[in-house]
Scaffold this motif. Structure first.
Motif, PDB file in Angstrom:
ATOM      1  N   ARG A  41      74.011 140.256  17.866  1.00 12.59           N
ATOM      2  CA  ARG A  41      75.164 139.786  17.387  1.00 12.59           C
ATOM      3  C   ARG A  41      75.448 140.619  16.168  1.00 12.59           C
ATOM      4  NH1 ARG A  41      73.571 133.318  17.207  1.00 12.59           N
ATOM      5  NH2 ARG A  41      71.724 134.509  16.974  1.00 12.59           N
ATOM      6  N   GLN A  71      73.488 142.087  24.114  1.00 15.62           N
ATOM      7  CA  GLN A  71      73.502 142.934  22.922  1.00 15.62           C
ATOM      8  C   GLN A  71      73.197 142.022  21.662  1.00 15.62           C
ATOM      9  OE1 GLN A  71      76.270 146.576  24.154  1.00 15.62           O
ATOM     10  NE2 GLN A  71      76.998 145.158  22.460  1.00 15.62           N
ATOM     11  N   LEU A 103      84.914 144.689  20.503  1.00 13.29           N
ATOM     12  CA  LEU A 103      83.725 144.711  21.043  1.00 13.29           C
ATOM     13  C   LEU A 103      83.359 146.070  21.672  1.00 13.29           C
ATOM     14  CD1 LEU A 103      83.970 141.280  22.752  1.00 13.29           C
ATOM     15  CD2 LEU A 103      82.909 141.583  20.488  1.00 13.29           C
ATOM     16  N   ALA A 160      80.394 145.358  16.796  1.00 15.53           N
ATOM     17  CA  ALA A 160      81.856 144.955  17.003  1.00 15.53           C
ATOM     18  C   ALA A 160      82.499 145.321  15.481  1.00 15.53           C
ATOM     19  CB  ALA A 160      81.880 143.582  17.078  1.00 15.53           C
ATOM     20  N   GLU A 204      80.682 136.628  19.398  1.00 15.27           N
ATOM     21  CA  GLU A 204      79.097 136.350  19.476  1.00 15.27           C
ATOM     22  C   GLU A 204      78.844 135.740  20.952  1.00 15.27           C
ATOM     23  OE1 GLU A 204      78.085 134.642  15.015  1.00 15.27           O
ATOM     24  OE2 GLU A 204      78.107 133.177  16.600  1.00 15.27           O
ATOM     25  N   SER A 212      77.222 149.755  19.523  1.00 15.04           N
ATOM     26  CA  SER A 212      77.349 148.327  20.072  1.00 15.04           C
ATOM     27  C   SER A 212      77.873 147.413  19.094  1.00 15.04           C
ATOM     28  CB  SER A 212      75.846 148.115  20.296  1.00 15.04           C
ATOM     29  OG  SER A 212      75.005 148.900  21.226  1.00 15.04           O
ATOM     30  N   MET A 218      78.916 139.187  22.878  1.00 14.85           N
ATOM     31  CA  MET A 218      77.990 140.068  22.770  1.00 14.85           C
ATOM     32  C   MET A 218      76.859 139.710  23.508  1.00 14.85           C
ATOM     33  SD  MET A 218      78.583 141.567  18.537  1.00 14.85           S
ATOM     34  CE  MET A 218      79.298 140.202  17.959  1.00 14.85           C
ATOM     35  N   GLN A 219      76.513 138.265  23.437  1.00 14.03           N
ATOM     36  CA  GLN A 219      75.273 138.024  23.908  1.00 14.03           C
ATOM     37  C   GLN A 219      75.302 138.106  25.638  1.00 14.03           C
ATOM     38  OE1 GLN A 219      75.105 133.914  21.776  1.00 14.03           O
ATOM     39  NE2 GLN A 219      73.106 134.610  21.331  1.00 14.03           N
TER      40      GLN A 219
END
Length: 241
Positions: free
Chosen positions: A69, A67, A31, A44, A59, A42, A62-63
């Motif tokens: 997904r 940021q 990540l 992955a 996911e 940003s 990232m949230q």
């Protein structure tokens, strides 16, 4: 025609010359926290096959980073590409990698006061970048990149014309954030900027000069092809809206 497969070393060059704020490992998923610096810092990536449950964990992370997904799909990751498509991810921004030996671009002398290498970037370069949407978050990426690195300033008709950033990793120089002011385009400024990058790369002992470009940017891709650069692979993103 079959697209060339990207040598993994180029992905390392991208990471080193255009670094994210920080990375976090989630099993075989890396990540990235990009701090507003765009997709490249940003997205992955996956180092091996992962489960749907692992993707769901990524996911959520990232949230938490505020940021999107977003995953980068590298050459050969067809299974991951299909998996993300099944999970509702759409293709975004296919990117081409162009490479050339610096000596191919240093055969012509650059006219005086046309291009300059300097670090730190001047205020006028920051203004030029800002016109193309390259703001403080991407300038912070340039600051984070380790040396050797430089910024390029281009001038035409005795006026500022363009700006770019170049870094070197393991003998490969990579140019990022090439921006030419709208009223200075179609005057050959991009050619001189690339030649200046090649001269600087050669001075650093680099054996290759590389640049990334979205495949949708027909003008820039045509420029790199005219300069004799070769497509050496690329990648694309998958995003879940």
């Amino acid at each position: 025609m079959t697209e060339p497969q990207t040598d993994p070393k180029y992905y390392d060059v991208v990471e080193a010359t255009w670094p994210c704020l920080r990375c976090e490992k989630l099993g075989d998923i890396t990540l990235r926290v990009g701090a507003g610096g765009g997709s490249r810092v940003s997205a992955a990536t996956c180092d091996a096959l992962v489960s749907d449950a692992q993707i769901a964990q990524a996911e959520a992370a990232m949230q938490d980073f505020d940021q999107p997904r977003l995953f980068m799909i590298r050459d050969g990751q067809d299974a991951l590409d299909g998996q993300l498509e099944r999970l509702g991810y759409a293709v975004m921004d296919p990117v081409a990698l162009w490479t050339v030996a610096p000596s191919m671009l240093t055969d012509v002398e650059i006219p005086r006061v046309t291009t300059f290498c300097l670090w730190e970037p001047l205020a006028i370069q920051r203004e030029i970048w800002a016109t193309g949407g390259i703001g403080p978050e991407r300038l912070a990426i340039m600051e984070r990149a380790t040396r050797p690195k430089t910024s390029l300033l281009g001038r035409w008709d005795d006026k500022p014309a363009g700006a770019a950033f170049v870094g070197v990793h393991e003998g490969i120089a990579m140019l990022h954030a090439l921006e030419i002011l709208p009223h200075q385009r179609r005057k050959g400024m991009g050619v001189w900027m690339m030649r200046q990058a090649a001269y600087w790369a050669a001075e650093q002992g680099a054996t290759e000069l590389a640049v990334l470009c979205t495949r949708a940017n027909a003008g820039a891709n045509a420029l790199y092809a005219r300069l004799g650069m070769q497509q050496s692979g690329g990648y694309h993103y998958r995003i879940k809206r």
